[in-house]
Design a protein around this motif. Structure first.
Motif, PDB file in Angstrom:
ATOM      1  N   LEU A  68      11.367  44.773   4.057  1.00 30.02           N
ATOM      2  CA  LEU A  68      12.383  45.431   3.015  1.00 30.02           C
ATOM      3  C   LEU A  68      12.360  47.154   2.840  1.00 30.02           C
ATOM      4  CD1 LEU A  68      11.983  43.253  -0.524  1.00 30.02           C
ATOM      5  CD2 LEU A  68      13.339  42.475   1.627  1.00 30.02           C
ATOM      6  N   ILE A  69      13.436  47.429   2.518  1.00 29.77           N
ATOM      7  CA  ILE A  69      13.330  48.494   2.416  1.00 29.77           C
ATOM      8  C   ILE A  69      13.886  48.516   0.755  1.00 29.77           C
ATOM      9  CG2 ILE A  69      15.049  50.506   3.014  1.00 29.77           C
ATOM     10  CD1 ILE A  69      13.004  49.482   5.347  1.00 29.77           C
ATOM     11  N   LEU A  70      13.009  49.484  -0.346  1.00 28.52           N
ATOM     12  CA  LEU A  70      13.722  49.741  -1.365  1.00 28.52           C
ATOM     13  C   LEU A  70      15.049  50.635  -1.593  1.00 28.52           C
ATOM     14  CD1 LEU A  70      12.876  49.065  -4.575  1.00 28.52           C
ATOM     15  CD2 LEU A  70      10.774  50.869  -3.705  1.00 28.52           C
ATOM     16  N   ASP A  71      15.970  50.139  -1.742  1.00 22.26           N
ATOM     17  CA  ASP A  71      16.627  51.613  -1.217  1.00 22.26           C
ATOM     18  C   ASP A  71      16.807  52.690  -2.874  1.00 22.26           C
ATOM     19  OD1 ASP A  71      17.726  50.577   1.058  1.00 22.26           O
ATOM     20  OD2 ASP A  71      18.486  49.051   0.290  1.00 22.26           O
ATOM     21  N   GLN A  72      16.136  51.110  -4.404  1.00 19.81           N
ATOM     22  CA  GLN A  72      16.841  52.604  -5.017  1.00 19.81           C
ATOM     23  C   GLN A  72      15.935  51.773  -6.464  1.00 19.81           C
ATOM     24  OE1 GLN A  72      20.804  52.476  -5.522  1.00 19.81           O
ATOM     25  NE2 GLN A  72      20.545  51.402  -7.522  1.00 19.81           N
ATOM     26  N   ILE A  73      15.382  52.189  -6.801  1.00 19.95           N
ATOM     27  CA  ILE A  73      15.074  51.698  -8.509  1.00 19.95           C
ATOM     28  C   ILE A  73      16.019  52.524  -9.383  1.00 19.95           C
ATOM     29  CG2 ILE A  73      13.189  52.089 -10.116  1.00 19.95           C
ATOM     30  CD1 ILE A  73      12.245  50.386  -7.988  1.00 19.95           C
ATOM     31  N   LYS A  80      19.492  55.475 -15.226  1.00 17.86           N
ATOM     32  CA  LYS A  80      18.345  56.718 -14.558  1.00 17.86           C
ATOM     33  C   LYS A  80      18.801  55.501 -12.851  1.00 17.86           C
ATOM     34  CE  LYS A  80      17.450  60.144 -17.245  1.00 17.86           C
ATOM     35  NZ  LYS A  80      16.811  61.840 -17.047  1.00 17.86           N
ATOM     36  N   ILE A  81      18.826  56.170 -12.166  1.00 16.45           N
ATOM     37  CA  ILE A  81      19.082  55.614 -10.533  1.00 16.45           C
ATOM     38  C   ILE A  81      17.393  56.757 -10.273  1.00 16.45           C
ATOM     39  CG2 ILE A  81      19.821  54.758  -8.455  1.00 16.45           C
ATOM     40  CD1 ILE A  81      22.172  54.446 -10.133  1.00 16.45           C
ATOM     41  N   ALA A  82      16.787  55.864  -9.257  1.00 18.43           N
ATOM     42  CA  ALA A  82      15.662  56.708  -8.507  1.00 18.43           C
ATOM     43  C   ALA A  82      16.188  56.615  -6.550  1.00 18.43           C
ATOM     44  CB  ALA A  82      14.226  56.766  -8.526  1.00 18.43           C
ATOM     45  N   PRO A  83      17.015  56.425  -5.639  1.00 20.57           N
ATOM     46  CA  PRO A  83      17.346  56.287  -4.243  1.00 20.57           C
ATOM     47  C   PRO A  83      15.765  56.857  -3.691  1.00 20.57           C
ATOM     48  CG  PRO A  83      17.740  59.016  -4.375  1.00 20.57           C
ATOM     49  CD  PRO A  83      17.190  57.694  -5.630  1.00 20.57           C
ATOM     50  N   CYS A  84      15.231  55.736  -2.786  1.00 17.19           N
ATOM     51  CA  CYS A  84      13.964  55.404  -1.944  1.00 17.19           C
ATOM     52  C   CYS A  84      13.494  55.838  -1.117  1.00 17.19           C
ATOM     53  CB  CYS A  84      13.060  54.124  -2.601  1.00 17.19           C
ATOM     54  SG  CYS A  84      13.012  54.447  -4.514  1.00 17.19           S
TER      55      CYS A  84
END
Length: 132
Positions: A68-73, A80-84
């Motif tokens: 998988l590719i973790l795109d965001q949390i 709040k959104i963190a791009p990963c």
């Protein structure tokens, strides 16, 4: 899945556990797919990976050993959104029909310390000291 082996803890890194009320979600895409994203509940995070849960009807295409590719949390309580963009490998899947969701353990396979440090710092902004 039992996290112990012969009575000993198998996990090597401290893990921060999150309740449903804290509303952490992860958006990830299947690495070998056309980029379709899936939304997961984040159960726990360590510097080594994540514990995730997904609705049973959305599990298609996800299996142990998959990428998988973790795109965001997203931290819903704070908006709040963190791009990963962090690659993950699905280490295990727990799928019991009596459970509402399917659980899985994923490990970071790109261990660029800076990217993991950024994710930890993001989480610790809202939940100070939660992840060491």
């Amino acid at each position: 899945m039992d996290s112990t082996q012969n009575g000993r803890e198998r996990r090597k890194l401290p893990r921060a556990v999150f309740s449903a009320e804290e509303n952490l979600t992860a958006v990830a895409s299947l690495a070998d797919d056309d980029g379709r994203q899936k939304k997961f509940k984040v159960m726990n995070i360590s510097r080594g990976g994540l514990g995730l849960a997904i609705n049973r009807d959305a599990i298609y295409g996800i299996a142990a050993g998959g990428k998988l590719i973790l795109d965001q949390i997203t931290i819903g309580i704070a908006g709040k959104i963190a791009p990963c963009a962090l690659p993950l490998e699905v280490a295990w899947v727990m799928d019991h029909e009596f459970l509402e969701n399917v659980g899985m353990g994923c490990k970071f396979i790109d261990t660029r310390q800076g990217a993991i440090d950024d994710l930890v710092a993001f989480i610790n902004q809202i939940f100070p000291g939660r992840i060491k």
